[in-house]
Design a protein around this motif. Structure first.
Motif, mmCIF file in Angstrom:
data_model
loop_
_atom_site.group_PDB
_atom_site.id
_atom_site.type_symbol
_atom_site.label_atom_id
_atom_site.label_comp_id
_atom_site.label_asym_id
_atom_site.label_seq_id
_atom_site.Cartn_x
_atom_site.Cartn_y
_atom_site.Cartn_z
ATOM 1 N N ALA A 58 52.259 -1.539 -2.422
ATOM 2 C CA ALA A 58 52.385 -0.467 -1.657
ATOM 3 C C ALA A 58 53.748 -0.037 -1.220
ATOM 4 N N GLN A 59 54.544 0.164 -2.322
ATOM 5 C CA GLN A 59 56.192 0.516 -2.045
ATOM 6 C C GLN A 59 56.393 2.039 -2.084
ATOM 7 N N ARG A 60 57.202 2.377 -1.231
ATOM 8 C CA ARG A 60 57.508 3.713 -1.278
ATOM 9 C C ARG A 60 58.519 4.020 -2.080
ATOM 10 N N PRO A 61 59.005 5.286 -2.573
ATOM 11 C CA PRO A 61 59.993 5.435 -3.386
ATOM 12 C C PRO A 61 61.571 4.934 -2.529
ATOM 13 N N GLY A 62 62.370 4.388 -3.041
ATOM 14 C CA GLY A 62 63.328 4.040 -2.364
ATOM 15 C C GLY A 62 63.402 2.609 -1.645
ATOM 16 N N GLU A 63 62.123 2.215 -1.468
ATOM 17 C CA GLU A 63 61.937 0.891 -0.657
ATOM 18 C C GLU A 63 62.019 -0.281 -1.646
ATOM 19 N N ARG A 64 62.193 -0.294 -2.909
ATOM 20 C CA ARG A 64 62.236 -1.246 -3.863
ATOM 21 C C ARG A 64 63.464 -2.125 -3.598
ATOM 22 N N PRO A 65 63.215 -3.387 -3.311
ATOM 23 C CA PRO A 65 64.096 -4.489 -3.193
ATOM 24 C C PRO A 65 64.986 -4.394 -4.613
ATOM 25 N N ASP A 66 66.328 -4.888 -4.286
ATOM 26 C CA ASP A 66 67.307 -5.179 -5.399
ATOM 27 C C ASP A 66 67.122 -6.204 -6.266
ATOM 28 N N GLY A 67 66.779 -5.811 -7.809
ATOM 29 C CA GLY A 67 66.604 -6.731 -8.617
ATOM 30 C C GLY A 67 65.110 -6.552 -9.136
ATOM 31 N N VAL A 68 64.274 -5.827 -8.301
ATOM 32 C CA VAL A 68 62.986 -5.718 -8.487
ATOM 33 C C VAL A 68 62.712 -4.511 -9.562
ATOM 34 N N ARG A 69 61.920 -4.487 -10.675
ATOM 35 C CA ARG A 69 61.760 -3.492 -11.712
ATOM 36 C C ARG A 69 60.419 -2.651 -11.244
ATOM 37 N N PRO A 70 60.472 -1.516 -11.559
ATOM 38 C CA PRO A 70 58.986 -0.866 -11.373
ATOM 39 C C PRO A 70 57.735 -1.599 -11.991
ATOM 40 N N ASP A 71 57.964 -2.206 -13.270
ATOM 41 C CA ASP A 71 56.966 -2.863 -13.791
ATOM 42 C C ASP A 71 56.395 -3.978 -12.915
ATOM 43 N N ASP A 72 57.167 -4.644 -12.038
ATOM 44 C CA ASP A 72 56.665 -5.701 -11.185
ATOM 45 C C ASP A 72 55.934 -5.318 -10.004
ATOM 46 N N LEU A 73 55.821 -4.053 -10.026
ATOM 47 C CA LEU A 73 54.897 -3.412 -8.786
ATOM 48 C C LEU A 73 53.645 -2.721 -9.026
ATOM 49 N N ALA A 96 52.674 -12.990 -8.116
ATOM 50 C CA ALA A 96 53.343 -11.689 -7.734
ATOM 51 C C ALA A 96 52.935 -10.921 -6.761
ATOM 52 N N VAL A 97 51.607 -11.440 -6.195
ATOM 53 C CA VAL A 97 51.343 -10.781 -4.982
ATOM 54 C C VAL A 97 52.162 -11.209 -3.835
ATOM 55 N N ASP A 98 52.215 -12.535 -3.818
ATOM 56 C CA ASP A 98 53.342 -13.078 -2.818
ATOM 57 C C ASP A 98 54.664 -12.682 -2.995
ATOM 58 N N HIS A 99 55.048 -12.429 -4.226
ATOM 59 C CA HIS A 99 56.653 -11.866 -4.255
ATOM 60 C C HIS A 99 56.773 -10.407 -4.013
ATOM 61 N N PHE A 100 55.739 -9.668 -4.444
ATOM 62 C CA PHE A 100 55.884 -8.048 -4.875
ATOM 63 C C PHE A 100 54.947 -7.439 -3.873
ATOM 64 N N GLN A 101 54.099 -8.263 -3.168
ATOM 65 C CA GLN A 101 53.226 -7.493 -2.310
ATOM 66 C C GLN A 101 51.967 -6.748 -3.096
ATOM 67 N N LEU A 102 51.652 -7.156 -4.097
ATOM 68 C CA LEU A 102 50.644 -6.511 -4.950
ATOM 69 C C LEU A 102 49.265 -6.867 -4.211
ATOM 70 N N GLY A 103 48.386 -6.174 -4.580
ATOM 71 C CA GLY A 103 47.148 -6.159 -3.816
ATOM 72 C C GLY A 103 46.122 -7.237 -4.665
ATOM 73 N N TYR A 104 45.381 -8.250 -4.089
ATOM 74 C CA TYR A 104 44.606 -9.038 -4.607
ATOM 75 C C TYR A 104 43.549 -9.546 -3.654
ATOM 76 N N GLN A 105 42.162 -9.404 -3.869
ATOM 77 C CA GLN A 105 40.975 -9.667 -2.826
ATOM 78 C C GLN A 105 39.696 -10.038 -3.673
ATOM 79 N N GLU A 106 39.311 -11.238 -3.242
ATOM 80 C CA GLU A 106 38.041 -11.515 -3.620
ATOM 81 C C GLU A 106 36.921 -11.405 -2.710
ATOM 82 N N THR A 107 35.711 -10.809 -2.862
ATOM 83 C CA THR A 107 34.628 -10.584 -2.163
ATOM 84 C C THR A 107 33.238 -11.047 -2.542
#
Length: 259
Positions: free
Chosen positions: A130-145, A225-236
């Motif tokens: 859930a990254q908005r444009p311009g909020e990507r940390p330095d060194g993080v590629r779009p593919d990482d998100l 990657a969820v921990d580092h880049f705030q991707l979403g993962y959920q098991e129900t």
């Protein structure tokens, strides 16, 4: 008689301050002629339309038309399949061999995925960061998100390995012949495109599938990657869920009879 009249003095004064014409003055008519020819050529080429017309609306229209055409073809295919089934059932009432083969085929439908199944299971949800444009940390590629094809495939494979009896992705039944492909950050499944979050639901023992997910290298990498880049993962865990029947083509390019 005076030396000169006032108007003659004015003429002589104007003659003294008048400068000779330079080269640019001579080129003005030629430039105007060239501009006129250019405007005329542009008007004929455009033929009443805009040369720089935005073609995106036209492209969107083409996409909509093709989507409608595919939907109509799929509906027609379902109608033809229903007609074939109806005629086969009619013949089976009076033809013994056809009835035997029809009964054998119906007995294989649940295992082949051509009937809906209901029972307990597990749902896995994978989502982009859930990254908005311009909020990507330095060194993080779009593919990482974003979620990738390998991430979805790793979860699917782990759930099959965990004993899944039936599975759906985005509410669509998948079989052993189903291919999971990503186009950008969208999922291409059975000819349709789906956007994240990607939802995978399977019927089976939830605990066994969760263990298989925990043991999968691909799933562990995605959780990192969820921990580092705030991707979403959920098991129900699902107490009661329905997996729809497979509605796609059943044609196979090759097959092997198991003993």
């Amino acid at each position: 008689m005076p030396e000169s009249t006032p108007w003659r003095a004015a003429v002589r004064s104007a003659a003294r301050v008048r400068k000779p014409r330079n080269a640019w003055s001579a080129l003005v008519p030629l430039i105007a002629l060239a501009a006129g020819l250019l405007f005329t050529t542009t008007a004929k080429t455009a033929d009443g339309t805009a040369l720089r017309e935005d073609r995106r609306p036209r492209l969107a229209q083409v996409v909509d038309e093709e989507r409608n055409r595919v939907t109509a073809s799929q509906q027609r295919a379902r109608e033809l399949a229903a007609a074939v089934k109806s005629q086969t059932d009619e013949l089976a009432r009076t033809d013994g061999p056809i009835r035997a083969e029809s009964d054998r085929a119906k007995g294989m439908e649940p295992a082949a995925g051509f009937t809906a199944l209901r029972g307990p299971g597990l749902t896995v949800r994978l989502d982009d960061a859930a990254q908005r444009p311009g909020e990507r940390p330095d060194g993080v590629r779009p593919d990482d998100l974003v979620v990738h094809q390998g991430d979805v495939q790793a979860a699917v494979n782990a759930m099959w390995a965990g004993g899944a009896e039936a599975m759906s992705i985005m509410g669509v039944r998948v079989l052993s012949t189903s291919a999971v492909r990503c186009v950008g950050n969208t999922l291409l499944l059975h000819g349709r495109v789906y956007s994240p979050p990607f939802v995978i639901t399977a019927i089976g023992d939830p605990s066994a599938m969760q263990r298989a997910l925990g043991e999968s290298d691909g799933v562990r990498l995605f959780k990192d990657a969820v921990d580092h880049f705030q991707l979403g993962y959920q098991e129900t865990v699902e107490k009661d869920v329905t997996i729809p029947a497979f509605e796609g083509s059943s044609a196979l390019r090759s097959a092997k009879v198991t003993s």
